[in-house]
Design a protein around this motif. Structure first.
Motif, short mmCIF file in Angstrom:
data_model
loop_
_atom_site.label_atom_id
_atom_site.label_comp_id
_atom_site.label_asym_id
_atom_site.label_seq_id
_atom_site.Cartn_x
_atom_site.Cartn_y
_atom_site.Cartn_z
N SER A 35 0.83 -1.20 0.00
CA SER A 35 0.00 0.00 0.00
C SER A 35 0.87 1.25 0.00
N GLU A 37 0.36 5.51 0.35
CA GLU A 37 -0.61 6.53 0.72
C GLU A 37 0.07 7.88 0.79
N LYS A 84 -4.45 7.00 -2.33
CA LYS A 84 -4.06 5.68 -1.87
C LYS A 84 -3.93 4.76 -3.08
#
Length: 270
Positions: A35, A37, A84
């Motif tokens: 991930s 962000e 994101k």
């Protein structure tokens, strides 16, 4: 800060707000399978983000937008936004000066990207940051702005509430989308009556509870499918008892099956 990693010219990176050009374009690519962000931030210039591979989600002005392949998001200058992403990504950013935004959308929206618009962004990204503002470069930028203005707006948007009580419910639902609780069950978790929760979500989003939850499912499904998840995985992660029931919901929302939807998106990269 650049969004993700630049594609091809790390040494040329400059803050787009500081570059004295009407359009500043960068490519980005990342092979990080995790991930990523970017915290809420804003640019003086407007921004268009095209995803060629993978999917982004952006929260802007109380709304959540999903950006799958063949789509882009337009973020007007000055709008506070966060980004994101999950998985491998590839695409382009273009930053557009306020005096060059004539004819562009006045609010955040998702845009369908034509092959011509995709190629124009690629050509613009290959220009030096301080390109000459005459001749072929001026014509390229002019056509790029025309194509952005002409792009079709897509329904890849989920209204997000501002009310703190409702936002807690929304955060719980987004963290556990497989939970298929009733309106009453979610209301009790928030310490609200069923009637109050229904009234709040309609006031804040313009949707019923059921319609909002379905749209959340569609947005998450697009993001996960674009990130490489299988239809079976997505159906399970959204709490559907069977793949056909998930496919039926997706087809009713977008007019096509999830498999065909993603196949068309990936075909556009060729």
């Amino acid at each position: 800060m650049p969004i993700l990693n630049e594609l091809g010219h790390d040494s040329d990176w400059m803050d787009p707000d500081e570059v004295p050009r009407p359009v500043v374009t960068y490519g980005f690519i990342t092979e990080v399978f995790g991930s990523i962000e970017l915290a809420p931030h804003r640019h003086a210039k407007g921004q268009i983000i095209l995803a060629q591979r993978g999917a982004l989600s952006c929260e802007v002005d109380g709304g959540l937008w999903i950006v799958p392949p063949r789509s882009a998001i337009w973020i007007p200058g000055g709008a506070l936004h966060s980004v994101k992403a999950t998985g491998a990504l590839e695409g382009y950013n273009a930053f557009i000066a306020p005096d060059a935004e004539a004819g562009l959308p006045g609010s955040c929206c998702a845009l369908s990207v034509s092959p011509l618009l995709r190629e124009l962004l690629a050509r613009a990204a290959a220009l030096p940051a301080l390109y000459e503002e005459s001749g072929a470069n001026a014509r390229l930028v002019s056509v790029l702005l025309d194509e952005i203005a002409a792009a079709r707006i897509e329904d890849l948007h989920l209204p997000m509430p501002a009310d703190a009580r409702l936002r807690r419910v929304v955060d719980l639902m987004m963290a556990a989308p497989a939970e298929r609780g009733t309106l009453d069950a979610w209301a009790r978790r928030a310490g609200l009556s069923e009637r109050t929760l229904a009234r709040l979500i309609h006031r804040e989003t313009g949707m019923s509870f059921g319609r909002w939850r379905q749209q959340l499912g569609v947005m998450l499904a697009i993001k996960w499918l674009a990130g490489g998840a299988s239809i079976q995985q997505v159906a399970a992660d959204l709490g559907y008892e069977s793949v056909p029931s998930f496919v039926t919901m997706f087809r009713k929302a977008l007019g096509t099956s999830p498999g065909r939807y993603m196949a068309e998106r990936h075909a556009s990269r060729r």
